[in-house]
Write an enzyme that holds these catalytic residues in place. Sequence first.
Site, PDB file in Angstrom:
ATOM      1  N   HIS A 216      30.269 -68.234 134.105  1.00 58.00           N
ATOM      2  CA  HIS A 216      29.984 -68.354 132.671  1.00 58.00           C
ATOM      3  C   HIS A 216      28.911 -69.405 132.407  1.00 58.00           C
ATOM      4  O   HIS A 216      27.917 -69.132 131.726  1.00 58.00           O
ATOM      5  CB  HIS A 216      31.265 -68.721 131.921  1.00 58.00           C
ATOM      6  CG  HIS A 216      32.209 -67.581 131.737  1.00 58.00           C
ATOM      7  ND1 HIS A 216      33.186 -67.589 130.779  1.00 58.00           N
ATOM      8  CD2 HIS A 216      32.338 -66.401 132.391  1.00 58.00           C
ATOM      9  CE1 HIS A 216      33.872 -66.458 130.842  1.00 58.00           C
ATOM     10  NE2 HIS A 216      33.384 -65.732 131.826  1.00 58.00           N
TER      11      HIS A 216
ATOM     12  N   SER B 260      30.693 -60.949 132.662  1.00 53.73           N
ATOM     13  CA  SER B 260      30.627 -62.081 131.739  1.00 53.73           C
ATOM     14  C   SER B 260      29.496 -63.058 132.057  1.00 53.73           C
ATOM     15  O   SER B 260      28.948 -63.676 131.149  1.00 53.73           O
ATOM     16  CB  SER B 260      31.970 -62.812 131.668  1.00 53.73           C
ATOM     17  OG  SER B 260      32.407 -63.163 132.944  1.00 53.73           O
TER      18      SER B 260
END
Length: 193
Positions: A176, A125
Amino acid sequence: MFIRTESFQQYVRCFPAVTCYIFLMMIVFVLTLFPSFLGNIIHYGTGVNLYIADGQWWRLLTPTFLHYSFTHILFNGFSLAIFGPTLEKTLGSIKFALFFLLTGTIANIATFFLTPLTFIHTGASGAIFGILGFFLYMARFRKHLLSKNEIHTIYTLTGIAVIMTFIQPNINIVAHIGGLLAGVILAPLFWRK
């Protein structure tokens, strides 16, 4: 922009880097299901800050290709399959592959420096947020190359992704946000007309 209409064969032929990354993540995930075979992949590849501090620097790269659950790899694989092709087409396969690795690694480096030594992490991610960061750069600084609808889509998807980062449990928030910032910062270095 992010709608895929290619057949499977066309997709593989047009986007070899994205296809290779997805395939590699799937193979690694399947291998982790067989502890007697290569189950140590998780043990030696997971991002464990304590081990990184002890000199196991490869753990800044390997977590990008490891996923703990089927839903984890499904979500990241799907996101890469949707967002990756547009960037691979923009940058070319080699630059895209390097961009993906760099943003994922930078996200893992940020995780190492900004989370406790006991923190453990896996997943692509951070690199996927790097891709979103590239598009965010385009929407902000190269908006003349995009339609208003594309700019709106980029802002909306990025906003939703960031909000979900803070809402969902067991998310590596640092990776992230680190990946997103890395994507924005690296985008002008990789951009080509």
